[in-house]
Motif scaffolding. Structure first.
Motif, PDB file in Angstrom:
ATOM      1  N   THR A  13      65.573 -14.890  -9.832  1.00  0.00           N
ATOM      2  CA  THR A  13      66.404 -14.035  -8.977  1.00  0.00           C
ATOM      3  C   THR A  13      66.737 -12.688  -9.603  1.00  0.00           C
ATOM      4  OG1 THR A  13      68.387 -15.139  -9.829  1.00  0.00           O
ATOM      5  CG2 THR A  13      67.443 -16.000  -7.794  1.00  0.00           C
ATOM      6  N   GLY A  14      66.582 -12.568 -10.921  1.00  0.00           N
ATOM      7  CA  GLY A  14      66.915 -11.282 -11.524  1.00  0.00           C
ATOM      8  C   GLY A  14      66.442 -11.152 -12.959  1.00  0.00           C
ATOM      9  N   ILE A  15      66.266  -9.902 -13.362  1.00  0.00           N
ATOM     10  CA  ILE A  15      65.938  -9.547 -14.743  1.00  0.00           C
ATOM     11  C   ILE A  15      66.919  -8.457 -15.158  1.00  0.00           C
ATOM     12  CG2 ILE A  15      64.172  -8.666 -16.328  1.00  0.00           C
ATOM     13  CD1 ILE A  15      62.068  -9.445 -14.217  1.00  0.00           C
ATOM     14  N   SER A  16      67.565  -8.637 -16.297  1.00  0.00           N
ATOM     15  CA  SER A  16      68.547  -7.646 -16.753  1.00  0.00           C
ATOM     16  C   SER A  16      68.317  -7.313 -18.225  1.00  0.00           C
ATOM     17  CB  SER A  16      69.960  -8.187 -16.560  1.00  0.00           C
ATOM     18  OG  SER A  16      70.912  -7.230 -16.976  1.00  0.00           O
ATOM     19  N   THR A  29      67.246 -10.654 -20.059  1.00  0.00           N
ATOM     20  CA  THR A  29      67.686 -11.979 -19.624  1.00  0.00           C
ATOM     21  C   THR A  29      67.166 -12.202 -18.212  1.00  0.00           C
ATOM     22  OG1 THR A  29      69.674 -11.881 -20.982  1.00  0.00           O
ATOM     23  CG2 THR A  29      69.669 -13.459 -19.170  1.00  0.00           C
ATOM     24  N   LEU A  30      66.474 -13.320 -18.017  1.00  0.00           N
ATOM     25  CA  LEU A  30      65.972 -13.698 -16.705  1.00  0.00           C
ATOM     26  C   LEU A  30      66.881 -14.785 -16.143  1.00  0.00           C
ATOM     27  CD1 LEU A  30      63.433 -12.909 -18.640  1.00  0.00           C
ATOM     28  CD2 LEU A  30      62.091 -13.718 -16.716  1.00  0.00           C
ATOM     29  N   ILE A  63      66.965 -17.488 -19.150  1.00  0.00           N
ATOM     30  CA  ILE A  63      65.949 -17.325 -20.197  1.00  0.00           C
ATOM     31  C   ILE A  63      66.174 -15.979 -20.856  1.00  0.00           C
ATOM     32  CG2 ILE A  63      63.477 -17.144 -20.728  1.00  0.00           C
ATOM     33  CD1 ILE A  63      62.926 -18.648 -18.100  1.00  0.00           C
ATOM     34  N   THR A  64      66.091 -15.921 -22.182  1.00  0.00           N
ATOM     35  CA  THR A  64      66.071 -14.634 -22.879  1.00  0.00           C
ATOM     36  C   THR A  64      64.663 -14.404 -23.419  1.00  0.00           C
ATOM     37  OG1 THR A  64      66.824 -15.649 -24.947  1.00  0.00           O
ATOM     38  CG2 THR A  64      68.514 -14.690 -23.511  1.00  0.00           C
ATOM     39  N   ALA A  65      64.266 -13.135 -23.453  1.00  0.00           N
ATOM     40  CA  ALA A  65      62.925 -12.794 -23.925  1.00  0.00           C
ATOM     41  C   ALA A  65      62.893 -11.339 -24.333  1.00  0.00           C
ATOM     42  CB  ALA A  65      61.897 -13.056 -22.827  1.00  0.00           C
ATOM     43  N   ASN A  66      61.829 -10.973 -25.011  1.00  0.00           N
ATOM     44  CA  ASN A  66      61.552  -9.576 -25.316  1.00  0.00           C
ATOM     45  C   ASN A  66      60.332  -9.149 -24.516  1.00  0.00           C
ATOM     46  OD1 ASN A  66      63.611  -9.227 -27.256  1.00  0.00           O
ATOM     47  ND2 ASN A  66      62.349 -10.183 -28.819  1.00  0.00           N
ATOM     48  N   PHE A  67      60.444  -8.025 -23.814  1.00  0.00           N
ATOM     49  CA  PHE A  67      59.310  -7.448 -23.100  1.00  0.00           C
ATOM     50  C   PHE A  67      58.757  -6.300 -23.938  1.00  0.00           C
ATOM     51  CE2 PHE A  67      60.516  -8.490 -18.388  1.00  0.00           C
ATOM     52  CZ  PHE A  67      60.381  -9.847 -18.664  1.00  0.00           C
ATOM     53  N   LEU A  68      57.519  -6.431 -24.382  1.00  0.00           N
ATOM     54  CA  LEU A  68      56.814  -5.358 -25.092  1.00  0.00           C
ATOM     55  C   LEU A  68      56.051  -4.561 -24.040  1.00  0.00           C
ATOM     56  CD1 LEU A  68      55.711  -3.878 -27.575  1.00  0.00           C
ATOM     57  CD2 LEU A  68      53.991  -5.680 -27.778  1.00  0.00           C
ATOM     58  N   ILE A  69      56.483  -3.311 -23.821  1.00  0.00           N
ATOM     59  CA  ILE A  69      55.910  -2.463 -22.771  1.00  0.00           C
ATOM     60  C   ILE A  69      54.857  -1.572 -23.423  1.00  0.00           C
ATOM     61  CG2 ILE A  69      56.436  -0.849 -20.917  1.00  0.00           C
ATOM     62  CD1 ILE A  69      59.405  -1.773 -21.250  1.00  0.00           C
ATOM     63  N   THR A  70      53.603  -1.938 -23.293  1.00  0.00           N
ATOM     64  CA  THR A  70      52.547  -1.205 -23.987  1.00  0.00           C
ATOM     65  C   THR A  70      52.276   0.139 -23.311  1.00  0.00           C
ATOM     66  OG1 THR A  70      50.786  -2.206 -22.668  1.00  0.00           O
ATOM     67  CG2 THR A  70      51.463  -3.382 -24.679  1.00  0.00           C
ATOM     68  N   ASP A  71      51.634   1.020 -24.062  1.00  0.00           N
ATOM     69  CA  ASP A  71      51.330   2.363 -23.557  1.00  0.00           C
ATOM     70  C   ASP A  71      50.293   2.354 -22.440  1.00  0.00           C
ATOM     71  OD1 ASP A  71      53.132   3.635 -25.211  1.00  0.00           O
ATOM     72  OD2 ASP A  71      51.692   3.922 -26.823  1.00  0.00           O
ATOM     73  N   VAL A  72      49.561   1.245 -22.267  1.00  0.00           N
ATOM     74  CA  VAL A  72      48.535   1.202 -21.224  1.00  0.00           C
ATOM     75  C   VAL A  72      49.122   0.788 -19.877  1.00  0.00           C
ATOM     76  CG1 VAL A  72      46.704   0.678 -22.870  1.00  0.00           C
ATOM     77  CG2 VAL A  72      47.883  -1.201 -21.715  1.00  0.00           C
ATOM     78  N   LEU A  73      50.354   0.300 -19.865  1.00  0.00           N
ATOM     79  CA  LEU A  73      50.974  -0.143 -18.621  1.00  0.00           C
ATOM     80  C   LEU A  73      51.296   1.068 -17.754  1.00  0.00           C
ATOM     81  CD1 LEU A  73      51.876  -2.824 -17.333  1.00  0.00           C
ATOM     82  CD2 LEU A  73      54.130  -2.427 -18.275  1.00  0.00           C
ATOM     83  N   PRO A  74      50.834   1.088 -16.503  1.00  0.00           N
ATOM     84  CA  PRO A  74      51.125   2.243 -15.640  1.00  0.00           C
ATOM     85  C   PRO A  74      52.624   2.382 -15.384  1.00  0.00           C
ATOM     86  CG  PRO A  74      49.443   0.809 -14.660  1.00  0.00           C
ATOM     87  CD  PRO A  74      50.011   0.087 -15.834  1.00  0.00           C
TER      88      PRO A  74
END
Length: 194
Positions: A13-16, A29-30, A63-74
């Motif tokens: 339902t959400g990502i913060s 946090t999901l 759920i907790t997590a780390n999102f690694l946002i790479t330079d190739v992601l539009p």
């Protein structure tokens, strides 16, 4: 014996926070329902270029997590879902933002009351068609902003005849944020002698 009850599908339902800057790692946090505790029992699915590291199921709803946002992601929207043995949740958007702009120079950095001055701004991470120029104080406005590259743009500064004299802070704004400021000075117009 009765067949085991099917596991309910998870919901997401959400990502913060629900956004992050390209090239960064963001702790998120999901939230949702029907997450399953235990190593590997709940997994996070994401768009290519958005990598999930260090995810931990805290409860059936978090759920907790780390999102690694790479330079190739539009730039724009990436999609995230949660998977368990019960199925896959609907996808939830995560917005990928550009790096914040920086502003190094405004040239020329002055103009007289009542004038329109063509200026060049230099810095980093300017976006064509998606960059605005802000000027604090009263009586000075930026128009005809044209980004000629990630590090340069041109604009016309229109200075009212009653504009406040002295320095006015100039900033550049994109979806990635607002730069630090550089001064542009308003002077009295030169006297015309006959």
């Amino acid at each position: 014996p009765a067949a085991p009850a099917a596991l309910p599908a998870p919901t997401l339902t959400g990502i913060s926070p629900d956004s992050g800057v390209r090239g960064a790692t963001v702790a998120v946090t999901l939230t949702g329902t029907n997450f399953i505790l235990g190593a590997g029992a709940t997994q996070i699915e994401s768009s290519g270029g958005l990598f999930v590291t260090g995810s931990t199921v805290r409860s059936t709803t978090s759920i907790t997590a780390n999102f690694l946002i790479t330079d190739v992601l539009p730039l724009g929207t990436a999609e995230v879902a949660v998977m368990t043995a019960g199925g896959t949740s609907a996808h939830v958007p995560f917005t990928v933002l550009p790096p914040p702009p920086t502003l190094a120079t405004v040239s020329p950095n002055f103009g007289g009351q009542g004038a329109t001055v063509a200026v060049t701004l230099t810095g980093t991470n300017f976006l064509a068609g998606a960059t605005s120029v802000g000027i604090d104080g009263t009586g000075v406005a930026a128009g005809n902003v044209v980004v000629s590259g990630g590090g340069s743009l041109t604009a016309n500064f229109s200075i009212d005849s009653g504009a406040t004299l002295g320095p006015h802070a100039v900033t550049v704004t994109t979806a990635g944020g607002t730069s630090g400021s550089v001064p542009f000075n308003v002077n009295t117009p030169p006297r015309v002698t006959r």
